[in-house]
Write a protein that holds these residues in place. Structure first.
Motif, PDB file in Angstrom:
ATOM      1  N   TRP A 169      -5.538   4.941   4.573  1.00 45.27           N
ATOM      2  CA  TRP A 169      -4.166   4.628   5.064  1.00 45.27           C
ATOM      3  C   TRP A 169      -3.391   3.874   3.997  1.00 45.27           C
ATOM      4  CZ3 TRP A 169      -3.425  -0.786   5.106  1.00 45.27           C
ATOM      5  CH2 TRP A 169      -4.579  -1.307   5.034  1.00 45.27           C
ATOM      6  N   THR A 170      -2.081   4.060   4.170  1.00 47.24           N
ATOM      7  CA  THR A 170      -1.313   3.413   3.180  1.00 47.24           C
ATOM      8  C   THR A 170      -0.379   2.598   3.964  1.00 47.24           C
ATOM      9  OG1 THR A 170       0.316   3.783   1.232  1.00 47.24           O
ATOM     10  CG2 THR A 170       0.420   5.467   3.023  1.00 47.24           C
ATOM     11  N   LEU A 171       0.066   1.294   2.845  1.00 43.92           N
ATOM     12  CA  LEU A 171       1.283   0.513   3.287  1.00 43.92           C
ATOM     13  C   LEU A 171       2.249   0.368   2.129  1.00 43.92           C
ATOM     14  CD1 LEU A 171       2.533  -1.753   5.149  1.00 43.92           C
ATOM     15  CD2 LEU A 171       0.829  -3.237   3.983  1.00 43.92           C
ATOM     16  N   PRO A 172       3.140   1.357   1.857  1.00 43.53           N
ATOM     17  CA  PRO A 172       3.858   1.384   0.840  1.00 43.53           C
ATOM     18  C   PRO A 172       4.705   0.096   0.529  1.00 43.53           C
ATOM     19  CG  PRO A 172       4.300   3.332   1.998  1.00 43.53           C
ATOM     20  CD  PRO A 172       3.480   2.446   2.854  1.00 43.53           C
ATOM     21  N   ASP A 173       5.373  -0.665   1.584  1.00 36.93           N
ATOM     22  CA  ASP A 173       5.720  -1.775   1.625  1.00 36.93           C
ATOM     23  C   ASP A 173       7.028  -1.718   0.865  1.00 36.93           C
ATOM     24  OD1 ASP A 173       5.430  -4.673   2.715  1.00 36.93           O
ATOM     25  OD2 ASP A 173       5.796  -4.992   0.489  1.00 36.93           O
ATOM     26  N   LEU A 180       7.528  -0.688  -2.092  1.00 33.41           N
ATOM     27  CA  LEU A 180       7.458   0.701  -2.946  1.00 33.41           C
ATOM     28  C   LEU A 180       8.723   1.562  -2.301  1.00 33.41           C
ATOM     29  CD1 LEU A 180       4.268   1.644  -4.038  1.00 33.41           C
ATOM     30  CD2 LEU A 180       5.715  -0.199  -4.677  1.00 33.41           C
ATOM     31  N   TYR A 182      -0.293  -5.738  -5.399  1.00 29.25           N
ATOM     32  CA  TYR A 182      -0.385  -4.255  -5.512  1.00 29.25           C
ATOM     33  C   TYR A 182      -1.819  -3.822  -5.714  1.00 29.25           C
ATOM     34  CZ  TYR A 182       0.611   0.552  -7.232  1.00 29.25           C
ATOM     35  OH  TYR A 182       0.788   2.025  -7.599  1.00 29.25           O
ATOM     36  N   TRP A 207       2.284  -7.067   0.289  1.00 29.02           N
ATOM     37  CA  TRP A 207       1.297  -6.769  -0.596  1.00 29.02           C
ATOM     38  C   TRP A 207       1.335  -4.983  -0.015  1.00 29.02           C
ATOM     39  CZ3 TRP A 207      -2.588  -4.223   2.566  1.00 29.02           C
ATOM     40  CH2 TRP A 207      -2.711  -4.541   3.814  1.00 29.02           C
ATOM     41  N   THR A 208       1.099  -4.147  -1.040  1.00 31.83           N
ATOM     42  CA  THR A 208       1.123  -2.744  -0.878  1.00 31.83           C
ATOM     43  C   THR A 208      -0.258  -2.208  -1.246  1.00 31.83           C
ATOM     44  OG1 THR A 208       2.027  -0.779  -1.537  1.00 31.83           O
ATOM     45  CG2 THR A 208       1.780  -2.251  -3.311  1.00 31.83           C
ATOM     46  N   LEU A 209      -0.706  -1.045  -0.465  1.00 26.72           N
ATOM     47  CA  LEU A 209      -1.776  -0.278  -0.885  1.00 26.72           C
ATOM     48  C   LEU A 209      -1.071   1.079  -0.873  1.00 26.72           C
ATOM     49  CD1 LEU A 209      -4.992  -0.036  -0.800  1.00 26.72           C
ATOM     50  CD2 LEU A 209      -4.791   0.415   1.905  1.00 26.72           C
ATOM     51  N   PRO A 210      -0.869   1.415  -1.985  1.00 33.50           N
ATOM     52  CA  PRO A 210      -0.223   2.869  -1.997  1.00 33.50           C
ATOM     53  C   PRO A 210      -1.387   4.081  -1.777  1.00 33.50           C
ATOM     54  CG  PRO A 210       0.281   1.638  -4.107  1.00 33.50           C
ATOM     55  CD  PRO A 210      -0.937   0.796  -3.263  1.00 33.50           C
ATOM     56  N   ASP A 211      -2.723   3.677  -1.998  1.00 32.76           N
ATOM     57  CA  ASP A 211      -3.719   4.633  -1.573  1.00 32.76           C
ATOM     58  C   ASP A 211      -3.445   6.184  -2.158  1.00 32.76           C
ATOM     59  OD1 ASP A 211      -6.349   4.824   0.012  1.00 32.76           O
ATOM     60  OD2 ASP A 211      -5.077   6.365   1.030  1.00 32.76           O
ATOM     61  N   LEU A 218      -0.927   7.906  -2.166  1.00 38.08           N
ATOM     62  CA  LEU A 218       0.469   8.240  -2.767  1.00 38.08           C
ATOM     63  C   LEU A 218       0.344   8.144  -4.448  1.00 38.08           C
ATOM     64  CD1 LEU A 218       3.064   6.066  -0.573  1.00 38.08           C
ATOM     65  CD2 LEU A 218       1.620   8.214  -0.081  1.00 38.08           C
TER      66      LEU A 218
END
Lengths: 419, 419
Positions: A290-294, A296, B184, B290-294, B296
């Motif tokens: 999963w991703t949380l781009p927030d 970005l 990030y 916070w972001t988790l681009p994973d 992406l």
């Protein structure tokens, strides 16, 4: 005749193109020999008399501003209440305006900012202070009333559609032995516009995102999990895009585990993707990412939409023109005259029609099963992500973004506690 | 003389440019009249005799393949063990190769794939089967030995540096009343290469990211929080980039702390960024995002590095040339001859020098205080994100990515359980 100065302030969450609006405001005002002051950190700077003299910036800096994301003068999340409840603040604003000969106030933000601009204009009238107030639209949430779309949204929408398409290619390649389900969390507390934009990533019925979850529809876990299984059985993998604001039928936010309140008193969200991923893992036993781009998604100027960028500039330019014409308490909005070919123009609408309204997605934009967008949604959204907004890159491989000098205007009033 | 066919397989996590390598392999082989078969889903497809006939793809499709992210033939995460432990699988590979007259095996992956390619070549020799095996480098983790860098890394690095710079502009604009700390999370389980690349986002000592956390250094919470406070006091806000693999001094992964079960018994998916954000919020009382681009970060072809894209093509082309020369059990690697101007070339190195090694960041790349990169790291990383890899967009505002026909080669052997 001295025509006075123009004060420009940014409000609320910034976007990839709000500075394009700022640059257009400055350009247009310069062409008309009007000096633009900018409030440092939005309305807070106006209250604190922290004003920036934009005439100290070079033409090159203003050109670069037009392609720099973020908010070049700073923004803030201070919402002014009613004229009665926040009387002292409104009066202070007028005091600062008077001290700096500000005759035009351009407030660049969402619903709340339109409301504030309207109230400032009302108070100025009551005080017989000659002031023209313009609300300038901006929000990635696309939830402003009247305007066809909001500058900032198209670029975030493009980031979303492109990112979902790219990540889906990754998931498709790995699904045989690895991740089968990928969950993407889109911004949008109350309206599912950005989640809907993800639907542009693919047109085929089996193309990603195969499932979109909207805050406009109650989250039904059993139905969601059944749909994930159905898609994985058919396609081999599944991309889910969920709006951060999805709620259970009883109104509880799915993300409420995160908790917290922001300065508007809104619930602080951000845990939808991790929650859904956990449910897929537990209930379906599938490997999930999963991703949380927030931020970005709203700051990604590198993938900004040309349509959005042009509209951001157009509302800035029109705002100055309306202000100088004395069009008080209005907002330049985007009016669509045709989907295909896409045609739009700018018109002035009274702030009272915009302030404090919230535009949700039309029911006809969400598919009957609740898991995708309709052809009308696609017709509406498609032009908004069209075109690549130009962006210069340096020899270091990074976009060339400007940091303004932001030279302060000399203060004339005693210090004031903006609270 | 019939020279036989070439089998190309993708392995492990895909990247924004692994298909550029594939396209170069196909182009070069076509120019030399060698037929390229591709294994569906990597080595699994080779074991299952699920082969794709790439000669059925048009030149236009192969040109589009060169700018399409993901893995066009599918990849997988199956690691073959030793020749003894996985004897049956290795022998099955040779059986499939023999059935389809495969004389060249190009395995496009990381450390494990180099090892597999090496073992296949050893077994072929033992069986007297004429086979040339080439390992082709690829990994966003940049942890392959010998090669100066790994195709895929430069583009993920560019996504990281650009995204961090853009998000930092957002945070800077909002910090006065909203988010003060932004975290990030970068990929990199064992090596901090991608986190380090974020350091390219800014050069000024106070520029974002002000804090980088590397897996090569033990995570010290007190020191981290003290540094966050110091930066916020000085700059007004702070961007933290953390490698997913950071560990406590006793070797526990920081990311594991976020996991576990909630009060309903649901799996809670953790992560480094959410954990660090929680600590900052609780211990420093600062508003944090916070972001988790994973995925992406590794699939973002829209912001791919031109350097990376060219190198991905160069290793593909060189791999075919080495194969046809009979250069067995080698990998085309990138050799840097100069930082400034950046110069590189491709050389063949024995797979035995690459297989199963893992390249960590040199100690000299991490600043003494452990929170940033050094000038040498910058010199090394900078050229890798340089240039914008060309990308065609459709009138719909989306990049034009291709889906290949992937027509299966007729099977000749009885079905086989690849396990």
């Amino acid at each position: 005749m001295r025509q006075g100065n123009l004060l420009y302030a940014q409000s609320g969450g910034v976007t990839a193109v709000i500075n394009a609006t700022a640059a257009a405001v400055i350009d247009e005002a310069r062409a008309r020999k009007v000096k633009v002051l900018a409030a440092r950190n939005g309305i807070l700077g106006a209250l604190r008399e922290e004003l920036i003299d934009t005439s100290r910036e070079s033409p090159a800096a203003i050109r670069a501003l037009a392609h720099t994301p973020g908010g070049a003068f700073g923004s803030c999340r201070l919402k002014l209440k009613s004229l009665e409840a926040d009387r002292a603040r409104y009066e202070r604003l007028l005091e600062v305006f008077r001290a700096h000969d500000i005759r035009y106030f351009l407030y660049n933000g969402g619903n709340d900012s339109a409301d504030t601009a309207l109230k400032v204009s009302q108070l100025a009238k009551a005080f017989d202070y000659p002031l023209t107030c313009i609300g300038v639209p901006k929000t990635v949430d696309n939830d402003l009333a009247v305007t066809d779309t909001c500058p900032g949204f198209g670029s975030a929408a493009k980031f979303t559609a492109v990112s979902v398409r790219e990540a889906a290619l990754d998931v498709a390649a790995m699904a045989e032995t690895s991740t089968k389900v990928f969950v993407y969390e889109a911004m949008g507390r109350h309206a599912g516009w950005l989640a809907a934009a993800a639907g542009l990533a693919g047109e085929d019925p089996d193309a990603a995102p195969q499932i979109i979850l909207f805050p406009e529809r109650a989250y039904d876990e059993a139905a969601f999990l059944a749909q994930v299984r159905k898609v994985v059985d058919k396609v081999g993998w599944c991309v889910v895009v969920a709006s951060e604001g999805i709620q259970h039928a009883d109104g509880r936010f799915v993300a409420d585990a995160g908790g917290g309140k922001d300065s508007f008193g809104h619930t602080q969200l951000g845990g939808v993707a991790s929650y859904l991923a956990g449910r897929v893992k537990d209930q379906l036993g599938m490997k999930v990412h999963w991703t949380l781009p927030d931020y970005l998604q709203r700051s990604a100027r590198h993938i900004a939409s040309e349509t959005d960028w042009k509209q951001a500039q157009a509302v800035g330019k029109a705002a100055v023109q309306m202000a100088l014409k004395g069009d008080n308490a209005v907002m330049p909005v985007i009016v669509r005259s045709s989907d295909l070919p896409y045609r739009w123009k700018i018109e002035a609408v009274p702030l009272s029609k915009v302030a404090n309204h919230e535009k949700k997605m039309p029911a006809g934009f969400i598919r009957k099963d609740g898991f995708g967008i309709t052809a009308s949604a696609r017709r509406y959204l498609q032009p908004l992500i069209r075109g690549q907004a130009p962006l210069p890159y340096g020899s270091n491989g990074l976009p060339v973004y400007v940091t303004l000098k932001n030279i302060a205007v000399k203060q004339k009033l005693p210090a004031w506690d903006a609270g």
